[in-house]
Design a protein around this motif. Structure first.
Motif, PDB file in Angstrom:
ATOM      1  N   ALA A   1       0.831  -1.210   0.000  1.00  0.00           N
ATOM      2  CA  ALA A   1       0.000   0.000   0.000  1.00  0.00           C
ATOM      3  C   ALA A   1       0.862   1.256   0.000  1.00  0.00           C
ATOM      4  CB  ALA A   1      -0.929  -0.005   1.210  1.00  0.00           C
ATOM      5  N   LEU A   2       1.945   1.239   0.750  1.00  0.00           N
ATOM      6  CA  LEU A   2       2.808   2.414   0.864  1.00  0.00           C
ATOM      7  C   LEU A   2       3.662   2.639  -0.387  1.00  0.00           C
ATOM      8  CD1 LEU A   2       3.737   2.035   4.614  1.00  0.00           C
ATOM      9  CD2 LEU A   2       2.287   3.818   3.590  1.00  0.00           C
ATOM     10  N   LYS A   3       3.703   1.658  -1.281  1.00  0.00           N
ATOM     11  CA  LYS A   3       4.390   1.825  -2.565  1.00  0.00           C
ATOM     12  C   LYS A   3       3.460   2.402  -3.635  1.00  0.00           C
ATOM     13  CE  LYS A   3       7.790  -1.844  -1.890  1.00  0.00           C
ATOM     14  NZ  LYS A   3       8.226  -3.190  -2.336  1.00  0.00           N
ATOM     15  N   ASP A   4       2.153   2.453  -3.356  1.00  0.00           N
ATOM     16  CA  ASP A   4       1.172   2.972  -4.307  1.00  0.00           C
ATOM     17  C   ASP A   4       1.436   4.454  -4.548  1.00  0.00           C
ATOM     18  OD1 ASP A   4      -1.663   4.293  -4.871  1.00  0.00           O
ATOM     19  OD2 ASP A   4      -1.814   2.172  -5.402  1.00  0.00           O
ATOM     20  N   PRO A   5       1.272   4.943  -5.773  1.00  0.00           N
ATOM     21  CA  PRO A   5       1.496   6.364  -6.056  1.00  0.00           C
ATOM     22  C   PRO A   5       0.634   7.308  -5.206  1.00  0.00           C
ATOM     23  CG  PRO A   5       1.332   5.131  -8.106  1.00  0.00           C
ATOM     24  CD  PRO A   5       0.988   4.173  -7.000  1.00  0.00           C
TER      25      PRO A   5
ATOM     26  N   LEU B   1      -0.545   8.162   6.652  1.00  0.00           N
ATOM     27  CA  LEU B   1       0.304   9.025   7.467  1.00  0.00           C
ATOM     28  C   LEU B   1       1.665   8.386   7.736  1.00  0.00           C
ATOM     29  CD1 LEU B   1      -2.338  10.351  10.022  1.00  0.00           C
ATOM     30  CD2 LEU B   1      -1.482  11.452   7.935  1.00  0.00           C
ATOM     31  N   GLU B   2       1.832   7.136   7.348  1.00  0.00           N
ATOM     32  CA  GLU B   2       3.074   6.408   7.528  1.00  0.00           C
ATOM     33  C   GLU B   2       3.822   6.373   6.195  1.00  0.00           C
ATOM     34  OE1 GLU B   2       4.239   2.160   9.525  1.00  0.00           O
ATOM     35  OE2 GLU B   2       2.500   2.176   8.204  1.00  0.00           O
ATOM     36  N   THR B   3       5.143   6.380   6.257  1.00  0.00           N
ATOM     37  CA  THR B   3       5.939   6.283   5.031  1.00  0.00           C
ATOM     38  C   THR B   3       6.409   4.848   4.819  1.00  0.00           C
ATOM     39  OG1 THR B   3       8.059   6.695   6.104  1.00  0.00           O
ATOM     40  CG2 THR B   3       6.790   8.646   5.378  1.00  0.00           C
ATOM     41  N   LEU B   4       6.820   4.564   3.599  1.00  0.00           N
ATOM     42  CA  LEU B   4       7.375   3.254   3.277  1.00  0.00           C
ATOM     43  C   LEU B   4       8.594   2.961   4.142  1.00  0.00           C
ATOM     44  CD1 LEU B   4       7.418   0.722   1.502  1.00  0.00           C
ATOM     45  CD2 LEU B   4       8.731   2.031  -0.180  1.00  0.00           C
ATOM     46  N   ALA B   5       9.474   3.933   4.303  1.00  0.00           N
ATOM     47  CA  ALA B   5      10.677   3.730   5.118  1.00  0.00           C
ATOM     48  C   ALA B   5      10.317   3.386   6.562  1.00  0.00           C
ATOM     49  CB  ALA B   5      11.567   4.965   5.066  1.00  0.00           C
TER      50      ALA B   5
ATOM     51  N   GLY C   1     -16.584   4.614  15.411  1.00  0.00           N
ATOM     52  CA  GLY C   1     -15.592   3.894  14.633  1.00  0.00           C
ATOM     53  C   GLY C   1     -14.788   4.878  13.801  1.00  0.00           C
ATOM     54  N   HIS C   2     -13.582   4.486  13.457  1.00  0.00           N
ATOM     55  CA  HIS C   2     -12.703   5.315  12.631  1.00  0.00           C
ATOM     56  C   HIS C   2     -12.048   4.384  11.615  1.00  0.00           C
ATOM     57  CE1 HIS C   2      -9.353   8.629  12.642  1.00  0.00           C
ATOM     58  NE2 HIS C   2      -9.622   8.190  11.423  1.00  0.00           N
ATOM     59  N   LEU C   3     -12.380   4.555  10.333  1.00  0.00           N
ATOM     60  CA  LEU C   3     -11.795   3.738   9.274  1.00  0.00           C
ATOM     61  C   LEU C   3     -10.437   4.290   8.882  1.00  0.00           C
ATOM     62  CD1 LEU C   3     -14.828   3.087   6.884  1.00  0.00           C
ATOM     63  CD2 LEU C   3     -13.942   1.630   8.704  1.00  0.00           C
ATOM     64  N   VAL C   4      -9.442   3.421   8.832  1.00  0.00           N
ATOM     65  CA  VAL C   4      -8.081   3.804   8.452  1.00  0.00           C
ATOM     66  C   VAL C   4      -7.490   2.722   7.551  1.00  0.00           C
ATOM     67  CG1 VAL C   4      -7.685   5.115  10.595  1.00  0.00           C
ATOM     68  CG2 VAL C   4      -7.018   2.701  10.494  1.00  0.00           C
ATOM     69  N   GLY C   5      -6.367   3.051   6.935  1.00  0.00           N
ATOM     70  CA  GLY C   5      -5.612   2.067   6.166  1.00  0.00           C
ATOM     71  C   GLY C   5      -6.348   1.504   4.967  1.00  0.00           C
ATOM     72  N   VAL C   6      -7.176   2.306   4.333  1.00  0.00           N
ATOM     73  CA  VAL C   6      -7.942   1.830   3.171  1.00  0.00           C
ATOM     74  C   VAL C   6      -6.983   1.640   1.993  1.00  0.00           C
ATOM     75  CG1 VAL C   6      -9.809   2.345   1.555  1.00  0.00           C
ATOM     76  CG2 VAL C   6      -9.990   3.085   3.961  1.00  0.00           C
ATOM     77  N   PHE C   7      -6.960   0.419   1.459  1.00  0.00           N
ATOM     78  CA  PHE C   7      -6.111   0.129   0.310  1.00  0.00           C
ATOM     79  C   PHE C   7      -6.732  -0.985  -0.524  1.00  0.00           C
ATOM     80  CE2 PHE C   7      -2.783  -2.588  -1.627  1.00  0.00           C
ATOM     81  CZ  PHE C   7      -2.327  -1.691  -2.571  1.00  0.00           C
ATOM     82  N   VAL C   8      -6.795  -0.773  -1.828  1.00  0.00           N
ATOM     83  CA  VAL C   8      -7.192  -1.800  -2.782  1.00  0.00           C
ATOM     84  C   VAL C   8      -6.209  -1.709  -3.941  1.00  0.00           C
ATOM     85  CG1 VAL C   8      -8.993  -2.556  -4.393  1.00  0.00           C
ATOM     86  CG2 VAL C   8      -9.616  -1.783  -2.101  1.00  0.00           C
ATOM     87  N   ARG C   9      -5.689  -2.850  -4.356  1.00  0.00           N
ATOM     88  CA  ARG C   9      -4.744  -2.861  -5.481  1.00  0.00           C
ATOM     89  C   ARG C   9      -5.336  -2.177  -6.701  1.00  0.00           C
ATOM     90  NH1 ARG C   9      -2.170  -8.901  -5.522  1.00  0.00           N
ATOM     91  NH2 ARG C   9      -1.128  -8.687  -3.520  1.00  0.00           N
ATOM     92  N   ALA C  10      -4.483  -1.503  -7.444  1.00  0.00           N
ATOM     93  CA  ALA C  10      -4.932  -0.722  -8.601  1.00  0.00           C
ATOM     94  C   ALA C  10      -5.800  -1.549  -9.557  1.00  0.00           C
ATOM     95  CB  ALA C  10      -3.732  -0.128  -9.331  1.00  0.00           C
ATOM     96  N   GLY C  11      -5.429  -2.766  -9.829  1.00  0.00           N
ATOM     97  CA  GLY C  11      -6.181  -3.601 -10.764  1.00  0.00           C
ATOM     98  C   GLY C  11      -7.540  -4.037 -10.263  1.00  0.00           C
TER      99      GLY C  11
ATOM    100  N   PHE D   1     -10.933  10.150   7.671  1.00  0.00           N
ATOM    101  CA  PHE D   1     -10.349  11.404   7.213  1.00  0.00           C
ATOM    102  C   PHE D   1      -9.753  11.168   5.846  1.00  0.00           C
ATOM    103  CE2 PHE D   1     -10.573  12.047  11.726  1.00  0.00           C
ATOM    104  CZ  PHE D   1     -10.871  13.393  11.857  1.00  0.00           C
ATOM    105  N   VAL D   2      -9.879  12.174   4.988  1.00  0.00           N
ATOM    106  CA  VAL D   2      -9.320  12.070   3.642  1.00  0.00           C
ATOM    107  C   VAL D   2      -8.507  13.332   3.371  1.00  0.00           C
ATOM    108  CG1 VAL D   2     -11.398  12.967   2.511  1.00  0.00           C
ATOM    109  CG2 VAL D   2      -9.807  11.569   1.218  1.00  0.00           C
ATOM    110  N   HIS D   3      -7.325  13.138   2.843  1.00  0.00           N
ATOM    111  CA  HIS D   3      -6.446  14.255   2.489  1.00  0.00           C
ATOM    112  C   HIS D   3      -7.144  15.127   1.455  1.00  0.00           C
ATOM    113  CE1 HIS D   3      -2.994  16.370   0.753  1.00  0.00           C
ATOM    114  NE2 HIS D   3      -2.283  16.001   1.816  1.00  0.00           N
ATOM    115  N   GLU D   4      -7.007  16.431   1.603  1.00  0.00           N
ATOM    116  CA  GLU D   4      -7.655  17.371   0.680  1.00  0.00           C
ATOM    117  C   GLU D   4      -7.257  17.124  -0.775  1.00  0.00           C
ATOM    118  OE1 GLU D   4      -6.335  21.319   1.734  1.00  0.00           O
ATOM    119  OE2 GLU D   4      -4.239  20.710   1.668  1.00  0.00           O
ATOM    120  N   GLY D   5      -6.097  16.526  -0.999  1.00  0.00           N
ATOM    121  CA  GLY D   5      -5.630  16.263  -2.355  1.00  0.00           C
ATOM    122  C   GLY D   5      -5.998  14.887  -2.888  1.00  0.00           C
ATOM    123  N   ASN D   6      -6.799  14.135  -2.141  1.00  0.00           N
ATOM    124  CA  ASN D   6      -7.166  12.786  -2.554  1.00  0.00           C
ATOM    125  C   ASN D   6      -8.629  12.764  -3.019  1.00  0.00           C
ATOM    126  OD1 ASN D   6      -7.255  10.045  -3.002  1.00  0.00           O
ATOM    127  ND2 ASN D   6      -6.468   9.473  -0.976  1.00  0.00           N
TER     128      ASN D   6
END
Length: 184
Positions: free
Chosen positions: A24-28, A35-39, A100-110, A142-147
């Motif tokens: 997920a953290l490698k996704d563009p 809020l977490e980085t790949l590193a 409840g608080h939803l976090v870490g939403v990720f679905v592969r691009a395909g 929460f959603v980033h204003e740029g997303n």
């Protein structure tokens, strides 16, 4: 979509939890989605991932759901955190009601646009609404204003913007917008 099962993670699946998070953290979109980085994720110990999987697989405070293909591969994930009324949240604001608080939403691009995200959200919300003592009256995220893509999905799913805005930790020039879905 019918070839995916939506289910909670198990404590012994910590390696897959770690792999999914790193993917997920490698996704563009990761810089505006997490809020977490790949590193940071790659530097965490096995014990960290074991604890994360354990906490997300049992009890009332957190539950991580995955979309699993017939081949056992995970194609998406979402986590529900329970914020108890009278505590403070991640942004150090008072939590007025148990929610409840939803976090870490990720679905592969395909897999995006195939119904996987909707199915993950349905599984997560079904679990959230099933909690008692006390019951959750709402679920937020929460959603980033740029997303914009994510914001559009949340609105289609029924979440509504509350007007609450918080600064993005570590980036004072960016904000996150709160969206809420009331208990049906």
């Amino acid at each position: 979509m019918s070839d995916h099962v939506m289910r909670p993670v198990r404590a012994d699946e910590w390696q897959k939890v770690k792999e999914q998070r790193i993917e997920a953290l490698k996704d563009p979109a990761a810089p505006v989605a997490f809020l977490e980085t790949l590193a940071q994720a790659e530097s965490r110990t096995d014990e960290f991932w074991q604890d994360r999987a354990s906490r997300a697989s049992q009890g009332r405070h957190a539950r991580q759901f995955v979309a699993e293909g017939a081949d056992g591969q995970w194609v998406g994930s979402v986590t529900v955190l329970v914020e108890e009324g009278g505590t403070t949240d991640f942004f150090e604001r008072a939590v007025e009601q148990t929610q409840g608080h939803l976090v870490g939403v990720f679905v592969r691009a395909g897999e995006r646009g195939t119904g996987v995200t909707e199915a993950l959200f349905t599984a997560a919300l079904d679990w959230a609404w099933s909690l008692e003592g006390p019951a959750l009256e709402r679920v937020r995220l929460f959603v980033h204003e740029g997303n914009g893509r994510a914001g559009a999905f949340y609105r289609r799913f029924g979440f509504r913007a509350t007007g609450q805005v918080v600064p993005v930790p570590g980036d004072p020039d960016a904000t996150e917008l709160e969206y809420v879905l009331a208990r049906p």
